[in-house]
Design a protein around this motif. Structure first.
Motif, PDB file in Angstrom:
ATOM      1  N   HIS A  53       7.581  -1.069  -0.138  1.00 25.18           N
ATOM      2  CA  HIS A  53       7.940  -1.667   0.973  1.00 25.18           C
ATOM      3  C   HIS A  53       7.755  -0.648   2.098  1.00 25.18           C
ATOM      4  CE1 HIS A  53      10.996  -3.066   3.821  1.00 25.18           C
ATOM      5  NE2 HIS A  53      11.531  -4.081   2.816  1.00 25.18           N
ATOM      6  N   PHE A  54       6.930  -1.046   3.014  1.00 25.17           N
ATOM      7  CA  PHE A  54       6.190  -0.180   3.898  1.00 25.17           C
ATOM      8  C   PHE A  54       6.560  -0.811   5.455  1.00 25.17           C
ATOM      9  CE2 PHE A  54       2.299   0.438   0.616  1.00 25.17           C
ATOM     10  CZ  PHE A  54       2.725   1.811   0.641  1.00 25.17           C
ATOM     11  N   ILE A  55       6.787   0.401   6.194  1.00 32.06           N
ATOM     12  CA  ILE A  55       6.783   0.403   7.612  1.00 32.06           C
ATOM     13  C   ILE A  55       5.408   0.511   8.041  1.00 32.06           C
ATOM     14  CG2 ILE A  55       7.560   1.374   9.816  1.00 32.06           C
ATOM     15  CD1 ILE A  55       9.919  -0.085   8.471  1.00 32.06           C
ATOM     16  N   ILE A  56       4.920  -0.320   8.955  1.00 36.08           N
ATOM     17  CA  ILE A  56       3.704  -0.319   9.729  1.00 36.08           C
ATOM     18  C   ILE A  56       3.879   0.132  11.092  1.00 36.08           C
ATOM     19  CG2 ILE A  56       1.744  -1.760  10.601  1.00 36.08           C
ATOM     20  CD1 ILE A  56       2.681  -4.216   8.830  1.00 36.08           C
ATOM     21  N   TYR A  66       6.480  -4.438   9.216  1.00 36.27           N
ATOM     22  CA  TYR A  66       6.608  -3.976   7.907  1.00 36.27           C
ATOM     23  C   TYR A  66       5.688  -4.946   6.976  1.00 36.27           C
ATOM     24  CZ  TYR A  66      10.016  -7.538   6.810  1.00 36.27           C
ATOM     25  OH  TYR A  66      10.861  -8.731   6.804  1.00 36.27           O
ATOM     26  N   VAL A  67       5.594  -4.444   5.693  1.00 34.02           N
ATOM     27  CA  VAL A  67       5.015  -5.081   4.526  1.00 34.02           C
ATOM     28  C   VAL A  67       5.769  -5.154   3.301  1.00 34.02           C
ATOM     29  CG1 VAL A  67       3.104  -3.295   4.376  1.00 34.02           C
ATOM     30  CG2 VAL A  67       2.744  -6.089   3.539  1.00 34.02           C
ATOM     31  N   ARG A  83       5.591 -10.349   1.887  1.00 38.80           N
ATOM     32  CA  ARG A  83       5.816 -10.570   3.120  1.00 38.80           C
ATOM     33  C   ARG A  83       5.071  -9.374   4.151  1.00 38.80           C
ATOM     34  NH1 ARG A  83      11.841 -10.973   3.390  1.00 38.80           N
ATOM     35  NH2 ARG A  83      11.295 -12.647   2.276  1.00 38.80           N
ATOM     36  N   ILE A  84       4.565 -10.012   5.147  1.00 41.81           N
ATOM     37  CA  ILE A  84       4.040  -9.057   6.099  1.00 41.81           C
ATOM     38  C   ILE A  84       4.599  -9.589   7.644  1.00 41.81           C
ATOM     39  CG2 ILE A  84       1.843 -10.395   6.092  1.00 41.81           C
ATOM     40  CD1 ILE A  84       0.265  -7.561   7.085  1.00 41.81           C
ATOM     41  N   VAL A  85       5.371  -8.604   8.301  1.00 43.73           N
ATOM     42  CA  VAL A  85       5.571  -8.737   9.534  1.00 43.73           C
ATOM     43  C   VAL A  85       5.101  -8.025  10.496  1.00 43.73           C
ATOM     44  CG1 VAL A  85       7.868  -9.361  10.809  1.00 43.73           C
ATOM     45  CG2 VAL A  85       7.751 -10.003   8.425  1.00 43.73           C
ATOM     46  N   ILE A  86       4.697  -8.639  11.428  1.00 46.01           N
ATOM     47  CA  ILE A  86       3.832  -7.962  12.545  1.00 46.01           C
ATOM     48  C   ILE A  86       4.537  -8.334  14.228  1.00 46.01           C
ATOM     49  CG2 ILE A  86       2.066  -7.352  14.129  1.00 46.01           C
ATOM     50  CD1 ILE A  86       1.759  -6.601  11.072  1.00 46.01           C
TER      51      ILE A  86
END
Length: 167
Positions: A53-56, A66-67, A83-86
């Motif tokens: 679980h990463f913060i972009i 996040y992804v 999931r990828i949320v921009i």
């Protein structure tokens, strides 16, 4: 864990980031395109060894999304971009994040197949996924119930060999 690219970092999400994660996920520009998790589901994912679980964020530290990757321990060597949320759309963060993830997955793990699903009406995301090398595999017709109707998901993937051919 931190992954670096020019102008962009991916760092492990902490529980202190969950307000940002939930706001990004539930925000108007994103909620109709992605699944919704509770704070507890995200917290469990942070602690799960099968999930990244990463913060972009920009290299300045500003959070842009996040992804979530799942299946890191899959015996079939298949990893899912769950999931990828921009948040900051139109600035290339999605493309940069995907390129960074694809490179990391195929260079630093034994993953054979990286896959994701995308709602069939999310043409913008599908264009980004195709642009970084994902191939459409097929459609899961009307598999997600949304209110009183159903939506279809398109399955997309990139294989290790395809990655190696592009490098």
């Amino acid at each position: 864990m931190i992954l670096h690219s020019v102008g962009l970092d991916l760092r492990s999400t902490t529980k202190q980031d969950l307000d940002f994660v939930l706001a990004a996920e539930q925000g108007e520009p994103n909620r109709s395109f992605i699944g919704q998790w509770s704070r507890e589901e995200h917290a469990a994912a942070i602690d799960d060894e099968d999930i990244l679980h990463f913060i972009i964020q920009e290299t300045s530290g500003e959070q842009t999304g996040y992804v979530i990757l799942t299946g890191l321990q899959d015996p079939n060597l298949t990893v899912c971009i769950k999931r990828i949320v921009i948040q900051s759309k139109g600035r290339g963060y999605g493309t940069m994040t995907l390129r960074l993830l694809i490179d990391w997955i195929f260079v630093h793990t034994e993953t054979h197949r990286l896959w994701l699903d995308v709602k069939d009406h999310n043409l913008r995301a599908r264009h980004v996924y195709e642009g970084v090398g994902f191939t459409l595999e097929g459609t899961l017709r009307e598999c997600v119930k949304v209110g009183e109707s159903f939506e279809s998901l398109q399955m997309m993937s990139i294989l290790r060999q395809e990655f190696l051919e592009r490098v």
